[in-house]
Motif scaffolding. Sequence first.
Motif, PDB file in Angstrom:
ATOM      1  N   HIS A  92      13.064  -0.116   7.072  1.00  0.00           N
ATOM      2  CA  HIS A  92      13.376   0.704   5.907  1.00  0.00           C
ATOM      3  C   HIS A  92      14.857   1.043   5.783  1.00  0.00           C
ATOM      4  CE1 HIS A  92       9.095   1.011   5.750  1.00  0.00           C
ATOM      5  NE2 HIS A  92       9.015   1.821   6.793  1.00  0.00           N
ATOM      6  N   ASP A  93      15.575   1.137   6.867  1.00  0.00           N
ATOM      7  CA  ASP A  93      16.954   1.638   6.874  1.00  0.00           C
ATOM      8  C   ASP A  93      17.830   0.769   5.980  1.00  0.00           C
ATOM      9  OD1 ASP A  93      19.464   2.667   7.514  1.00  0.00           O
ATOM     10  OD2 ASP A  93      18.969   2.928   9.629  1.00  0.00           O
ATOM     11  N   SER A 153      19.713   4.499  -2.089  1.00  0.00           N
ATOM     12  CA  SER A 153      18.339   4.207  -1.689  1.00  0.00           C
ATOM     13  C   SER A 153      17.420   4.132  -2.903  1.00  0.00           C
ATOM     14  CB  SER A 153      17.837   5.265  -0.700  1.00  0.00           C
ATOM     15  OG  SER A 153      17.589   6.506  -1.338  1.00  0.00           O
ATOM     16  N   HIS A 154      17.701   4.965  -3.921  1.00  0.00           N
ATOM     17  CA  HIS A 154      16.908   4.906  -5.153  1.00  0.00           C
ATOM     18  C   HIS A 154      17.148   3.595  -5.893  1.00  0.00           C
ATOM     19  CE1 HIS A 154      15.248   5.844  -9.069  1.00  0.00           C
ATOM     20  NE2 HIS A 154      16.424   5.569  -9.605  1.00  0.00           N
ATOM     21  N   SER A 170      14.130   1.695  -2.156  1.00  0.00           N
ATOM     22  CA  SER A 170      13.835   1.646  -0.726  1.00  0.00           C
ATOM     23  C   SER A 170      12.967   2.830  -0.312  1.00  0.00           C
ATOM     24  CB  SER A 170      15.145   1.685   0.069  1.00  0.00           C
ATOM     25  OG  SER A 170      14.908   1.866   1.450  1.00  0.00           O
ATOM     26  N   ARG A 171      12.268   2.668   0.793  1.00  0.00           N
ATOM     27  CA  ARG A 171      11.521   3.777   1.378  1.00  0.00           C
ATOM     28  C   ARG A 171      12.454   4.771   2.074  1.00  0.00           C
ATOM     29  NH1 ARG A 171       6.226   1.380   4.500  1.00  0.00           N
ATOM     30  NH2 ARG A 171       4.781   1.472   2.747  1.00  0.00           N
ATOM     31  N   TRP A 172      13.688   4.344   2.332  1.00  0.00           N
ATOM     32  CA  TRP A 172      14.661   5.202   3.005  1.00  0.00           C
ATOM     33  C   TRP A 172      14.895   6.458   2.159  1.00  0.00           C
ATOM     34  CZ3 TRP A 172      15.725   5.295   7.780  1.00  0.00           C
ATOM     35  CH2 TRP A 172      16.945   5.724   8.296  1.00  0.00           C
ATOM     36  N   ALA A 193      12.719   8.426   0.988  1.00  0.00           N
ATOM     37  CA  ALA A 193      11.708   8.606  -0.050  1.00  0.00           C
ATOM     38  C   ALA A 193      11.156  10.031  -0.052  1.00  0.00           C
ATOM     39  CB  ALA A 193      10.570   7.605   0.144  1.00  0.00           C
ATOM     40  N   ARG A 194      10.929  10.587   1.111  1.00  0.00           N
ATOM     41  CA  ARG A 194      10.383  11.948   1.175  1.00  0.00           C
ATOM     42  C   ARG A 194      11.291  12.928   0.447  1.00  0.00           C
ATOM     43  NH1 ARG A 194      10.573  16.590   4.587  1.00  0.00           N
ATOM     44  NH2 ARG A 194       8.520  17.573   4.844  1.00  0.00           N
ATOM     45  N   ARG A 199      13.565  12.254  -1.803  1.00  0.00           N
ATOM     46  CA  ARG A 199      13.671  11.941  -3.230  1.00  0.00           C
ATOM     47  C   ARG A 199      12.493  12.523  -4.003  1.00  0.00           C
ATOM     48  NH1 ARG A 199      14.434   6.159  -1.628  1.00  0.00           N
ATOM     49  NH2 ARG A 199      13.352   5.582  -3.550  1.00  0.00           N
TER      50      ARG A 199
END
Length: 284
Positions: free
Chosen positions: A90-91, A150-151, A155-157, A159-160, A162
């Motif tokens: 994910h990074d 990341s948006h 990406s999942r990076w 995500a929490r 965001r």
Amino acid sequence: MQSERDQLRLFDEPVPVSRRNAAIQASRKAFPEELSTVHAARRFLSQVIIPPSMRWGFTSVGKNASTSTLRFLFQAEFGYDLTVDVTPLHDINPSASVHMIADHDVFSRALLRGMAAQELSGPQGPKERICIVRNPLSRAVSAYRYLCKSHHMASRWFARDRFRMNAVTGFDWAHHTDTEEGFVRFLDYVAWQVNTEGADKVNAHWCPQASFIKPTVFKPTIIGKMEDLDHFFRMLSSRLGTPPTDTAPWENRQSGRVDALLECQRARALCEKIYAEDYGAFGY
């Protein structure tokens, strides 16, 4: 050369979870204010990176040249450039593999060795304790740009965060991304989290630096500044006895341009409140 290599030792497997938990509890007992929760103690011990030689310990602060420093420390420790390339799940850091060293028994983490916080500054702890600090406003801008990246990459990076920013501040990822209004809402979110959940729960890339480093616990012997990385790496070379570098090996740098968000007065005022301890503790 062969005899020197024969004497080289890397880490064995990490200690059992029971010993890690014991280190967490011992750390909390020694520093009840700074490490008041299990989460705070676990994160602190997880972010202190050490080599087998115990010549140094490095607390890896997000957005503060940690990738560059770890690459430098690998070369200083083993005499070779780090050339391993691993694609992370994910990074979004293009040099994310550098941070994997500490999880594969080449470097390690204090927690994985069962080291309690008080041992880090004791006779068996690392001889040098290293950290890097940065102007809080510049760091917040860099973190915000990284979050927006990341948006854009879907990406999942992060995500929490965001999702939570959307819920807490009404951050509109279709319109607020990379804007001054978005930056202010990002800082509103950080302030909300500090006030409601505590600084130890804030993402490491924009957590207050004093809360993350915990200087009264870590007791750094070398404090570098992002504003003068050349001096920092020269100092590291001198203290570790390695050949000096010509220039700072700066990786994962978002942009060399002056960011217009640095002039946002609303954001500046918010940063001065959120990161008040950083401004005082690190001379900004």
